[in-house]
Design a protein around this motif. Sequence first.
Motif, PDB file in Angstrom:
ATOM      1  N   GLY A  22       5.152-100.462   0.641  1.00  0.00           N
ATOM      2  CA  GLY A  22       3.721-100.555   0.847  1.00  0.00           C
ATOM      3  C   GLY A  22       2.943 -99.825  -0.237  1.00  0.00           C
ATOM      4  N   LEU A  23       1.808-100.387  -0.601  1.00  0.00           N
ATOM      5  CA  LEU A  23       1.006 -99.776  -1.664  1.00  0.00           C
ATOM      6  C   LEU A  23       0.513 -98.396  -1.259  1.00  0.00           C
ATOM      7  CD1 LEU A  23      -1.096-102.692  -3.110  1.00  0.00           C
ATOM      8  CD2 LEU A  23       0.455-101.217  -4.354  1.00  0.00           C
ATOM      9  N   ALA A  24       0.137 -98.241  -0.003  1.00  0.00           N
ATOM     10  CA  ALA A  24      -0.377 -96.948   0.421  1.00  0.00           C
ATOM     11  C   ALA A  24       0.690 -95.862   0.251  1.00  0.00           C
ATOM     12  CB  ALA A  24      -0.834 -97.015   1.881  1.00  0.00           C
ATOM     13  N   LEU A  25       1.933 -96.180   0.658  1.00  0.00           N
ATOM     14  CA  LEU A  25       3.028 -95.233   0.515  1.00  0.00           C
ATOM     15  C   LEU A  25       3.307 -94.969  -0.954  1.00  0.00           C
ATOM     16  CD1 LEU A  25       5.303 -93.505   1.589  1.00  0.00           C
ATOM     17  CD2 LEU A  25       6.717 -95.581   1.773  1.00  0.00           C
ATOM     18  N   CYS A  26       3.313 -96.050  -1.749  1.00  0.00           N
ATOM     19  CA  CYS A  26       3.585 -95.903  -3.170  1.00  0.00           C
ATOM     20  C   CYS A  26       2.543 -95.013  -3.840  1.00  0.00           C
ATOM     21  CB  CYS A  26       3.605 -97.272  -3.840  1.00  0.00           C
ATOM     22  SG  CYS A  26       3.890 -97.182  -5.612  1.00  0.00           S
ATOM     23  N   LEU A  27       1.267 -95.248  -3.495  1.00  0.00           N
ATOM     24  CA  LEU A  27       0.214 -94.458  -4.105  1.00  0.00           C
ATOM     25  C   LEU A  27       0.312 -92.994  -3.679  1.00  0.00           C
ATOM     26  CD1 LEU A  27      -2.723 -96.962  -3.738  1.00  0.00           C
ATOM     27  CD2 LEU A  27      -1.720 -96.166  -5.876  1.00  0.00           C
ATOM     28  N   SER A  28       0.688 -92.758  -2.419  1.00  0.00           N
ATOM     29  CA  SER A  28       0.844 -91.387  -1.961  1.00  0.00           C
ATOM     30  C   SER A  28       1.963 -90.691  -2.718  1.00  0.00           C
ATOM     31  CB  SER A  28       1.132 -91.358  -0.453  1.00  0.00           C
ATOM     32  OG  SER A  28       0.020 -91.841   0.266  1.00  0.00           O
ATOM     33  N   ALA A  35      -4.858 -86.707  -3.254  1.00  0.00           N
ATOM     34  CA  ALA A  35      -5.792 -87.592  -3.952  1.00  0.00           C
ATOM     35  C   ALA A  35      -6.753 -88.247  -2.980  1.00  0.00           C
ATOM     36  CB  ALA A  35      -5.032 -88.669  -4.725  1.00  0.00           C
ATOM     37  N   PHE A  36      -6.328 -88.387  -1.709  1.00  0.00           N
ATOM     38  CA  PHE A  36      -7.165 -89.056  -0.719  1.00  0.00           C
ATOM     39  C   PHE A  36      -7.583 -88.114   0.405  1.00  0.00           C
ATOM     40  CE2 PHE A  36      -4.282 -92.230  -2.522  1.00  0.00           C
ATOM     41  CZ  PHE A  36      -5.209 -93.002  -3.174  1.00  0.00           C
ATOM     42  N   ALA A  37      -7.363 -86.836   0.222  1.00  0.00           N
ATOM     43  CA  ALA A  37      -7.645 -85.884   1.291  1.00  0.00           C
ATOM     44  C   ALA A  37      -9.127 -85.528   1.330  1.00  0.00           C
ATOM     45  CB  ALA A  37      -6.812 -84.608   1.096  1.00  0.00           C
ATOM     46  N   ASN A  38      -9.483 -84.909   2.435  1.00  0.00           N
ATOM     47  CA  ASN A  38     -10.825 -84.354   2.605  1.00  0.00           C
ATOM     48  C   ASN A  38     -11.946 -85.336   2.305  1.00  0.00           C
ATOM     49  OD1 ASN A  38      -9.616 -81.820   3.160  1.00  0.00           O
ATOM     50  ND2 ASN A  38      -9.379 -81.475   0.938  1.00  0.00           N
ATOM     51  N   PRO A  39     -11.975 -86.468   2.992  1.00  0.00           N
ATOM     52  CA  PRO A  39     -13.094 -87.385   2.767  1.00  0.00           C
ATOM     53  C   PRO A  39     -14.394 -86.704   3.159  1.00  0.00           C
ATOM     54  CG  PRO A  39     -11.942 -87.965   4.776  1.00  0.00           C
ATOM     55  CD  PRO A  39     -11.128 -86.897   4.117  1.00  0.00           C
ATOM     56  N   PRO A  40     -15.479 -87.011   2.477  1.00  0.00           N
ATOM     57  CA  PRO A  40     -16.742 -86.339   2.800  1.00  0.00           C
ATOM     58  C   PRO A  40     -17.264 -86.761   4.163  1.00  0.00           C
ATOM     59  CG  PRO A  40     -17.112 -88.142   1.247  1.00  0.00           C
ATOM     60  CD  PRO A  40     -15.629 -87.992   1.394  1.00  0.00           C
ATOM     61  N   ALA A  41     -17.765 -85.827   4.894  1.00  0.00           N
ATOM     62  CA  ALA A  41     -18.423 -86.159   6.159  1.00  0.00           C
ATOM     63  C   ALA A  41     -19.752 -86.825   5.848  1.00  0.00           C
ATOM     64  CB  ALA A  41     -18.653 -84.885   6.979  1.00  0.00           C
ATOM     65  N   GLU A  80      -7.514 -92.553   6.027  1.00  0.00           N
ATOM     66  CA  GLU A  80      -7.498 -93.592   7.066  1.00  0.00           C
ATOM     67  C   GLU A  80      -7.701 -94.986   6.493  1.00  0.00           C
ATOM     68  OE1 GLU A  80     -11.792 -92.462   6.475  1.00  0.00           O
ATOM     69  OE2 GLU A  80      -9.824 -91.488   6.430  1.00  0.00           O
ATOM     70  N   ASP A  81      -7.916 -95.094   5.178  1.00  0.00           N
ATOM     71  CA  ASP A  81      -8.217 -96.381   4.544  1.00  0.00           C
ATOM     72  C   ASP A  81      -6.983 -97.043   3.930  1.00  0.00           C
ATOM     73  OD1 ASP A  81     -10.891 -95.805   5.123  1.00  0.00           O
ATOM     74  OD2 ASP A  81     -11.203 -94.836   3.169  1.00  0.00           O
ATOM     75  N   ALA A  82      -5.801 -96.474   4.162  1.00  0.00           N
ATOM     76  CA  ALA A  82      -4.598 -96.948   3.474  1.00  0.00           C
ATOM     77  C   ALA A  82      -4.343 -98.435   3.709  1.00  0.00           C
ATOM     78  CB  ALA A  82      -3.383 -96.135   3.921  1.00  0.00           C
ATOM     79  N   ALA A  83      -4.477 -98.886   4.946  1.00  0.00           N
ATOM     80  CA  ALA A  83      -4.172-100.294   5.244  1.00  0.00           C
ATOM     81  C   ALA A  83      -5.137-101.227   4.521  1.00  0.00           C
ATOM     82  CB  ALA A  83      -4.227-100.526   6.752  1.00  0.00           C
ATOM     83  N   ARG A  84      -6.406-100.828   4.442  1.00  0.00           N
ATOM     84  CA  ARG A  84      -7.386-101.690   3.773  1.00  0.00           C
ATOM     85  C   ARG A  84      -7.095-101.792   2.275  1.00  0.00           C
ATOM     86  NH1 ARG A  84     -11.095 -99.536   7.678  1.00  0.00           N
ATOM     87  NH2 ARG A  84     -11.651 -97.788   6.322  1.00  0.00           N
ATOM     88  N   ARG A  85      -6.865-100.649   1.634  1.00  0.00           N
ATOM     89  CA  ARG A  85      -6.643-100.711   0.189  1.00  0.00           C
ATOM     90  C   ARG A  85      -5.332-101.439  -0.127  1.00  0.00           C
ATOM     91  NH1 ARG A  85      -6.643 -94.963   1.001  1.00  0.00           N
ATOM     92  NH2 ARG A  85      -4.533 -94.088   0.990  1.00  0.00           N
ATOM     93  N   GLU A  86      -4.319-101.268   0.713  1.00  0.00           N
ATOM     94  CA  GLU A  86      -3.067-101.976   0.472  1.00  0.00           C
ATOM     95  C   GLU A  86      -3.267-103.479   0.622  1.00  0.00           C
ATOM     96  OE1 GLU A  86       1.576-102.239   1.985  1.00  0.00           O
ATOM     97  OE2 GLU A  86       0.239-100.746   2.858  1.00  0.00           O
ATOM     98  N   ALA A  87      -4.049-103.883   1.638  1.00  0.00           N
ATOM     99  CA  ALA A  87      -4.285-105.314   1.865  1.00  0.00           C
ATOM    100  C   ALA A  87      -4.978-105.945   0.668  1.00  0.00           C
ATOM    101  CB  ALA A  87      -5.108-105.511   3.134  1.00  0.00           C
ATOM    102  N   LEU A  88      -6.023-105.275   0.154  1.00  0.00           N
ATOM    103  CA  LEU A  88      -6.755-105.865  -0.964  1.00  0.00           C
ATOM    104  C   LEU A  88      -5.926-105.852  -2.241  1.00  0.00           C
ATOM    105  CD1 LEU A  88      -9.312-107.118  -2.089  1.00  0.00           C
ATOM    106  CD2 LEU A  88     -10.118-104.816  -2.634  1.00  0.00           C
TER     107      LEU A  88
END
Length: 546
Positions: A22-28, A35-41, A80-88
Amino acid sequence: MQRPSPLEVPMSSPFRCKAGLGLALCLSMALGAEAFANPPAAPVELTPFSRSVAGAAGRSELIAQFYADRSYRTLWTGPEDAARREALLTAIAEAPAHGLPVQRYDASALIARFRAARTEADRGRLEVAMTQALLAWAHDLHGGALEPGKVDPGIKRAVKRLDPRSVLTAFEANPLHFLDSLAPRGPDYARLMRARLDLEATISAGGWGAAVPAGKLKPGATGPGFLALRDRLMAMGYLGRSTAASYDAEVAAAVRSFQTDHGLSPDGVAGEGTIAALNVAPEARLKSILVALERERWLSIDRGERHIWVNLADFSTRLIDNGKVTFETRSVIGKDSPDQRTPEFSDEMEYMVINPSWHVPRSITTKEYLPLLQRNPNAAGHLKLIDSRGREVSRGAVNFNAYNARNFPFSMRQPPSDGNALGLVKFMFPNQWNIYLHDTPSKSLFDREVRAFSHGCIRLGRPFDFAYALLAAQTDDPEGLFQSHLSSGRESVVRLEKPVPVHLVYFTAWAGPTGQMNYRDDIYGRDGVIFDALSEAGVVPGAVQG
C-alpha cells in the motif's frame, strides 16, 4: 518491455514501493510517520499550514474556499488521510494506460514531494497539489483531456463535465467508489484499453515485421512479395502458423478478414489499398487508439438502450438495441471540404418525412444555383423559385443578374418526386446545423469504399428498411404504415412515439465484441489534429510517461 510498477518511489530512498504494498505504508516507511503527524487543528488564526494552503490555492477560488470552509482540515496529508492519498496516487499512476497526460497529475512527482516534505509550508503546498491532481484527473478521465470544439470546429459535441466541488465532496465520502466511476462504463472503452496494451506489447516485440512490397497480389502468387504478405498476416493474427509457398485459399480468407476489419471490399485480393493498409505501422495504429480513447471520454453519456450510431469514418449507420446491432446500412457523408464536412454531435430523432420536399439550403442556393440562373434563367428547372411569403415565382419575372449572394431574396424548393435530392424519405433530429439522414436517387455511390459526396447530410443505402426498423417499435405492421404514406405521393410526417438518440461520431479505431480491432482512414484529418493536441498536452504513445 516490462513497465515499472506505478507504485515505485522514483527517488534514492532505500525503500521501493512494489505493487502489492500500500502507498500509505510505503510512504510511512520511506518518510517516517512524523511527515504526517500533528495535523493542524481548526485554526482560530492562520497557521503556517493554512497560510501555505491559501497561497498555493492561488487563483483557484474553489480550492481556497474548499479549505476555508473546512477550517483547513487536511484531505491528504494527515495520518487519517492515508486511504484517500493511496487511492488517488494508485489511480493516477494508471494515466499512461488511459492515454492521458501524466504531467497533469504525475503520481511519481507527488510521491517524491511527500518524501521531501519537511515543514508545514511544504505540507500545505502538497495538500493543494493533491487536490489539483484529483480535480484534473476527474475532469480528464470522465470527460476527456481536450475540449472538442477547440481542437476541430467540426466537432460540435457538448461534453458533460463534473462540478469540481461535487468531485471533492464525492471523493471524500467514498474515494474508491468515486474513482472507479470516472472512466466510461461501456465495453467499448475497456476493449480499447486492452487493444492499446496488446499493441504496445507488439511494438516492444518489434512490430509486425517487414512491409509488403507495393503492387498487387492475388491467389496463386508466389515469391518474396507473397512471403512478406503471408508473414505480415501471421504477425497481425489473421493467419495461423503457415509455411505456404503460394497464395492459397487459407491466405485469401485471411486477406478477406483483414479487408473487412479495415473497411475494404473483401475480395481476397491484396491490391494497392489492401497492401497500403497492411503496411500501416503499429505505432500509427496506436495513435488511432489513443484518439479513440479520448473520443470515448467525450461520449461518456447515456447513449440510450435504443440509439442510432452514425460512424462518419466508417460511412455507416447502425441501429443499436440493448448493445446489439439490429440494423445497419452503408452511408454517404459530407465531402472533405471545410464547409461540407459532416459535423459530430448527438441529438434525438423525432420524426420522418415521407415524400419530402427539398428546401435547398441558402448556401447551396446562392453559391451553386444563383450563378447558373444568372447565365440561364431556365437552369435547374426541377427547382421552384419561392418568395419570402412562400409563393412560387415565375423565373421570367426575375432579373437574376440584379442580385448577389447577400441580397438574393428568393429560396428554392424541389417538390416530392422519385428524383428529389432527398429521395423518398428523410429522418429528422432538428439541429442548428440542418443535418439529417435521408434517401437519395444517387444509388451508385454506395458501391464506393470512400463515400464522402454530400453537402453534409447523411445519405442512407437502405432508407426504407431503416424506416421499417424504427417504426417496428410502435406498430405491428411498420412496412404497411410506411408504404401507405409513400403511395399517397403527398408529403407527410410520421412521428416516432419515443424519440431515438442519434450519435454522429467519427471513430477510425474501435474494437468489435470479440476484441478484434477495426481501423479506418482519417478521411477528414480530424484524428490527426486530435492526436497533435494530445501530444501537446503531454500524451506519449507507447512510453512510460512522466
